[in-house]
Scaffold this active site. Structure first.
Site, PDB file in Angstrom:
ATOM      1  N   SER A 154      20.024 -19.073 -22.610  1.00 53.92           N
ATOM      2  CA  SER A 154      21.024 -19.623 -21.553  1.00 53.92           C
ATOM      3  C   SER A 154      20.221 -21.138 -21.059  1.00 53.92           C
ATOM      4  CB  SER A 154      20.906 -18.163 -21.146  1.00 53.92           C
ATOM      5  OG  SER A 154      20.893 -18.238 -19.428  1.00 53.92           O
ATOM      6  N   ALA A 202      25.816 -10.853  -6.435  1.00 54.58           N
ATOM      7  CA  ALA A 202      26.301 -11.403  -5.273  1.00 54.58           C
ATOM      8  C   ALA A 202      27.762 -10.796  -5.092  1.00 54.58           C
ATOM      9  CB  ALA A 202      26.299 -12.618  -5.579  1.00 54.58           C
ATOM     10  N   GLY A 203      27.595  -9.703  -5.742  1.00 50.15           N
ATOM     11  CA  GLY A 203      29.431  -9.035  -5.944  1.00 50.15           C
ATOM     12  C   GLY A 203      30.248  -9.835  -6.537  1.00 50.15           C
ATOM     13  N   SER A 228      30.585 -10.913  -9.718  1.00 54.23           N
ATOM     14  CA  SER A 228      31.087 -10.503 -10.914  1.00 54.23           C
ATOM     15  C   SER A 228      30.272 -11.054 -12.241  1.00 54.23           C
ATOM     16  CB  SER A 228      32.587  -9.876 -11.186  1.00 54.23           C
ATOM     17  OG  SER A 228      32.944  -9.144 -10.591  1.00 54.23           O
ATOM     18  N   SER A 229      29.249 -11.590 -11.948  1.00 51.92           N
ATOM     19  CA  SER A 229      29.192 -12.128 -13.001  1.00 51.92           C
ATOM     20  C   SER A 229      28.823 -11.908 -14.017  1.00 51.92           C
ATOM     21  CB  SER A 229      27.877 -13.136 -12.870  1.00 51.92           C
ATOM     22  OG  SER A 229      26.933 -11.874 -11.651  1.00 51.92           O
ATOM     23  N   SER A 230      28.614 -10.540 -14.273  1.00 55.67           N
ATOM     24  CA  SER A 230      28.227  -9.203 -15.946  1.00 55.67           C
ATOM     25  C   SER A 230      29.668  -9.705 -16.401  1.00 55.67           C
ATOM     26  CB  SER A 230      27.442  -8.659 -15.506  1.00 55.67           C
ATOM     27  OG  SER A 230      28.219  -8.149 -14.380  1.00 55.67           O
ATOM     28  N   ASP A 253      36.816  -5.870 -12.349  1.00 54.89           N
ATOM     29  CA  ASP A 253      36.534  -7.612 -12.582  1.00 54.89           C
ATOM     30  C   ASP A 253      36.368  -7.722 -13.983  1.00 54.89           C
ATOM     31  OD1 ASP A 253      35.096  -6.009 -10.262  1.00 54.89           O
ATOM     32  OD2 ASP A 253      33.233  -6.362 -11.152  1.00 54.89           O
TER      33      ASP A 253
END
Ligand code: GLA
Length: 381
Positions: free
Chosen positions: A68, A121-122, A124-126, A170
């Site tokens: 990453s 942050a809300g 939805s990076s995951s 998400d």
């Protein structure tokens, strides 16, 4: 230099050649329908034009090596022996595990990952990470893509490998989004309806620049509270309790359970109403429903925060803002506002200044376009 250019350059530096495949999956902002998905309810998210990208090439063995750029750390995974780890790497292990569990004949690969979705942050990076990984595995293994099935796989990885009891919103939007549309999703049947965004508005993400720890445990608490509430009505999920039944019911619920149920049941109705208003190109109604959603999340569901409340209040006070609410799991992170296109710039400037003056924190504010779902961006064959 754009993310993609940086990714390509890093790939060349590391592997001395161009990647065979490039995939990407978007983050999302949820317009309305919060904490309803794990109650089999309705949600109305849209994908944003921010992504997790992976550039990769196949390997001849069963290893996955992934670096990453943001975290400067490496995954080194054997597909024949998947163990638990921690941090973002745990998602890679979880996705590999769910594919193997479901007997997908995936091959090993190596590559580099980069993204511009803020973490925690809300937005939805995951889920974007999970869906981009699924895209990578399937593309490099020449397997067919089924967005909804992959969303279910990603949720299973979340629930059973990572240990978060998240719903499916998400992953579904990251996998299946359509450019220029929000998606009304029935989280029980997984049926979708794409609704156009009102023409004269912009969707603005208002990042409070606050992040909360221990969010997973608070989130799981809410899931349990909802299950308790549903049980009191004799159902498995709150989806089956209509607003009418709830209001007329003589069942005595303990106060917290009552408030949690009232949020979920009323939010389901607001979400259906908002989708209808969007189809009718009526941003005023959508905005009102967003405002009520925030109040409900703040008072009944108790997942907002001081900064989110300040941000929403400031946004709502601006001329040309139709409505605003916290978005995502809450406890920090982002709010979202619907704003008349012609005042967007002024709105952004005002919000930045007022929020900073009030809290001493510098927010991040950006207008978002509704983007497409996950895709194989490039594949040499
Ligand atoms: C997180 C979860 C979703 C959903 C939202 C709240 O984003 O991953 O499944 O529950 O919170 O609406």
């Amino acid at each position: 230099m754009s993310i993609l250019e940086k990714l390509l350059q890093e790939f060349r530096d590391q592997f001395d050649e161009a990647p065979e495949t490039i995939v990407r999956a978007p983050g999302r902002v949820n317009l309305i329908g919060e904490h309803t998905d794990y109650n089999d309810g309705f949600v109305l998210p849209m994908a944003i034009d921010r992504y997790i990208w992976i550039a990769l090439r196949p390997r001849d063995d069963q290893r996955v090596l992934l670096r990453s750029l943001e975290f400067e750390s490496l995954v080194d995974l054997s597909l024949n022996n998947i163990q638990h780890t921690e941090g973002w790497q745990e998602y890679v292990h979880g996705i590999a595990w769910v594919l193997k569990e479901n007997k997908f004949d995936v091959r090993g690969w190596e590559g580099i990952l980069s993204g511009n979705i803020p973490v925690g942050a809300g937005l939805s990076s995951s889920a974007a990470l999970e869906i981009s990984l699924l895209k990578a595995f399937l593309a490099i293994s020449d397997l067919d893509w089924d967005g909804s099935l992959m969303a279910k796989f990603a949720r299973k990885a979340d629930n059973e490998w990572v240990g978060v009891k998240s719903g499916i919103m998400d992953q579904m939007i990251s996998a299946n989004a359509r450019k220029d549309y929000a998606m009304l999703l029935d989280c029980r049947s997984l049926s979708t309806e794409f609704v156009p965004l009102p023409k004269e508005i912009n969707v603005i993400v208002l990042d409070t620049a606050t992040r909360r720890g221990l969010i997973d445990s608070k989130y799981n608490d809410r899931v349990n509270e909802c299950n308790t509430a549903a049980e009191c009505f004799g159902y498995e999920t709150l989806r089956d309790v209509s607003l009418e039944t709830f209001e007329e019911s003589k069942i005595k619920l303990e106060e917290t359970t009552f408030k949690r149920a009232r949020h979920v049941i009323s939010e389901n109705q607001r979400t259906l109403d908002a989708a209808k208003a969007m189809v009718n190109n009526d941003p005023l109604i959508v905005g009102d429903l967003m405002n009520s959603s925030h109040e409900s999340l703040k008072k009944d569901y108790e997942v907002s925060s001081k900064e989110l409340n300040i941000m929403v209040r400031i946004a709502k006070d601006q001329k040309g803002c139709h409505g605003a609410r916290m978005t995502g799991a809450g406890f920090g992170g982002c709010a979202v506002a619907l704003v008349q296109k012609e005042i967007t710039e002024e709105f952004q400037k005002n919000i930045y200044k007022e929020y900073h003056d009030t809290t001493g924190i510098k927010p991040n504010i950006y207008a978002c376009k509704a983007g497409a779902g996950a895709e194989v961006y490039y594949h040499s064959s």
